[in-house]
Enzyme design. Structure first.
Site, PDB file in Angstrom:
ATOM      1  N   TRP A 138       0.805  -1.535  -0.091  1.00  0.00           N
ATOM      2  CA  TRP A 138      -0.077   0.198  -0.115  1.00  0.00           C
ATOM      3  C   TRP A 138       0.745   1.368   0.291  1.00  0.00           C
ATOM      4  CZ3 TRP A 138      -0.236   3.672   3.792  1.00  0.00           C
ATOM      5  CH2 TRP A 138      -1.450   4.462   3.238  1.00  0.00           C
ATOM      6  N   HIS A 139       1.309   1.664   1.286  1.00  0.00           N
ATOM      7  CA  HIS A 139       3.328   2.693   0.290  1.00  0.00           C
ATOM      8  C   HIS A 139       3.585   2.556  -0.762  1.00  0.00           C
ATOM      9  CE1 HIS A 139       2.335   1.512   4.821  1.00  0.00           C
ATOM     10  NE2 HIS A 139       3.042   2.452   5.216  1.00  0.00           N
ATOM     11  N   GLY A 140       3.743   1.737  -1.402  1.00  0.00           N
ATOM     12  CA  GLY A 140       4.282   1.974  -2.760  1.00  0.00           C
ATOM     13  C   GLY A 140       4.740   0.665  -3.649  1.00  0.00           C
TER      14      GLY A 140
END
Length: 495
Positions: free
Chosen positions: A342-344
């Site tokens: 989700w962060h990248g």
């Protein structure tokens, strides 16, 4: 006339979208715009719908300053969610309701895959196929991960019958576009905010004082701590770890974890504080995470809105802990890897998420039922040891969060384990005295009893209005003096 024309051109340029200059809470432009905004907001307090439209327009402009025409994507999500929510309310059969959920999930996940992960998927395919990789020219809309998660939770909560569909399009648009948490959280859920929209929300004196207090705390965390140690120490270490000793690399890892906390919790404090000034109350997003004595406790304290979202909408639907031990561990690992992704779009984030999953599985396996015991009965030496081990595990894992490549990870590890040089500590303290003092001061405040913060907040709220204003002006002055030459965006803007 010429000076006026020049000033007009500068003003127009300042108010237009500039990719290199988003509208940040810690910028002078936002301060000026927000002062005008809050004045008009207060004048419109008796006109509920007019005030809602005004806030929506300001929120869309706020998003436009970060993502230009992608603000229309945000509006599109508002429309689709509203219509899907109404449709869900009319569905009577279980398969129909599940179908609405899948439409919403596929739309939101599809956007995330296209904007965040398409280049990663294509690059991985090219590496496997031994082909040249030419990245697609895709601009990531700011905060897309946050508003898509809020969108999914709204439809799923209707499916679970936790809330009723919102039948007022303005109210739902107000909720999804509301600017304080729009770009970097917290992940505010519809069931927490929609009930606050229907009444004509007005901030009382206590909410205003609490909001100002949180804004001041957030500014100090972001500018005085996070930005200062980042530009003057942490970035230097991570840009070229081979140039520094193992001790300095270790301090860089510690420094980044503290920087990330102060940067992100600083944004959360300001977002929650601004919302309070407007009459809306959000749940806390951080709760002294470095006081955690184990990884499980850490994730109850760190980015609470995201960790609870992953628990409720990923971990529990997978089966949670209502299954065998192996399946439970798989659920934990899968949830944390998804959280990392989700962060990248980077394998580094997936490794970071996998490490968090390993820590949680290891803690639950080792601690067992003892993890539920009260820390009040734990000897102080054991508490100190738990804090130390947990902090070091986290500092190690967050190196993957910050490092640009596995080569940098290898370089840092090589320096720490083969070229540590504890003897450079005195020179380090002397050369980075201000960094050491800022970090030491930040940790002292972090580990101070929570009742001290509550008393300080209460003391500020009890001050006469003129003294509150003077304290606010003093904090802003300190922040301006501590600010570096360039305004640094919040780290979580890229997620």
């Amino acid at each position: 006339m010429l000076p006026f024309a020049i000033n007009s051109e500068k003003l127009v340029s300042l108010l237009q979208f500039d990719k290199a200059s988003p509208l940040l809470f810690n910028s002078g432009l936002f301060l000026l715009l927000f002062c005008g905004f809050i004045l008009i907001y207060q004048l419109m307090r008796k006109y509920h719908y007019a005030k809602m439209i005004f806030v929506i327009l300001f929120s869309l402009y706020f998003y436009y300053k970060s993502s230009a025409e992608y603000c229309f994507i945000l509006l599109g999500v508002c429309i689709s969610d509203y219509l899907l929510g109404i449709l869900m309310g009319q569905c009577t059969k279980s398969w129909e309701r599940r179908g609405v959920v899948w439409i919403n999930v596929l739309m939101n996940v599809g956007m995330l895959v296209y904007f965040k992960y398409l280049n990663l998927i294509y690059e991985t395919f090219c590496n496997i196929a031994n082909r040249d990789f030419d990245a697609f020219d895709i601009i990531l809309p700011a905060g897309i991960s946050f508003f898509t998660f809020r969108s999914i939770s709204y439809i799923v909560d209707i499916y679970r019958r936790d809330i009723e569909p919102c039948r007022d399009f303005l109210s739902y648009t107000f909720y999804l576009t509301f600017f304080p948490p729009l770009l970097a959280g917290p992940v505010v859920r519809a069931k927490d905010m929609l009930p606050q929209i229907r009444p004509n929300a007005i901030a009382d004196k206590a909410m205003t004082a609490e909001g100002l207090f949180l804004i001041m705390c957030g500014l100090v965390k972001k500018v005085v701590v996070a930005d200062f140690i980042s530009q003057n120490f942490v970035d230097r270490i991570f840009d070229n770890p081979s140039l520094y000793s193992g001790f300095e690399n270790m301090m860089g890892a510690y420094g980044f974890l503290i920087q990330l906390y102060c940067d992100f919790s600083g944004y959360s404090d300001m977002a929650i504080g601004i919302a309070l000034l407007l009459g809306f109350r959000f749940l806390d997003n951080f709760n002294a995470p470095f006081k955690a004595q184990n990884p499980t406790d850490f994730w109850h304290r760190w980015h609470i809105s995201l960790s609870s979202w992953l628990r409720d909408y990923v971990y529990i639907p997978m089966g949670g802990n209502r299954c065998g031990k192996l399946r439970h561990n798989v659920n934990l690992m899968s949830t944390m890897v998804i959280g990392g992704l989700w962060h990248g779009a980077s394998w580094m984030f997936m490794i970071w998420g996998g490490l968090q999953g390993l820590f949680l599985i290891g803690h639950k396996t080792i601690a067992g039922k003892k993890s539920a015991e009260s820390s009040a009965s734990t000897p102080k030496w054991r508490v100190a040891l738990n804090l130390f081990l947990t902090f070091n595990l986290l500092a190690f894992s967050f190196v993957f969060f910050r490092a640009r490549s596995m080569e940098d990870i290898k370089a840092m590890g090589t320096q720490i384990f083969t070229n540590f040089h504890l003897d450079v500590a005195p020179q380090f303290i002397e050369g980075y005295m201000m960094i050491v003092l800022v970090i030491f001061g930040a940790m002292l405040m972090h580990f101070a009893p929570s009742r001290w913060t509550a008393k300080l907040k209460s003391f500020y709220a009890g001050m006469p209005l003129i003294l509150q204003a003077l304290v606010l002006a003093l904090i802003i002055f300190i922040v301006i003096q501590a600010r570096q030459s360039d305004i640094m965006p919040f780290i979580y803007f890229q997620y």
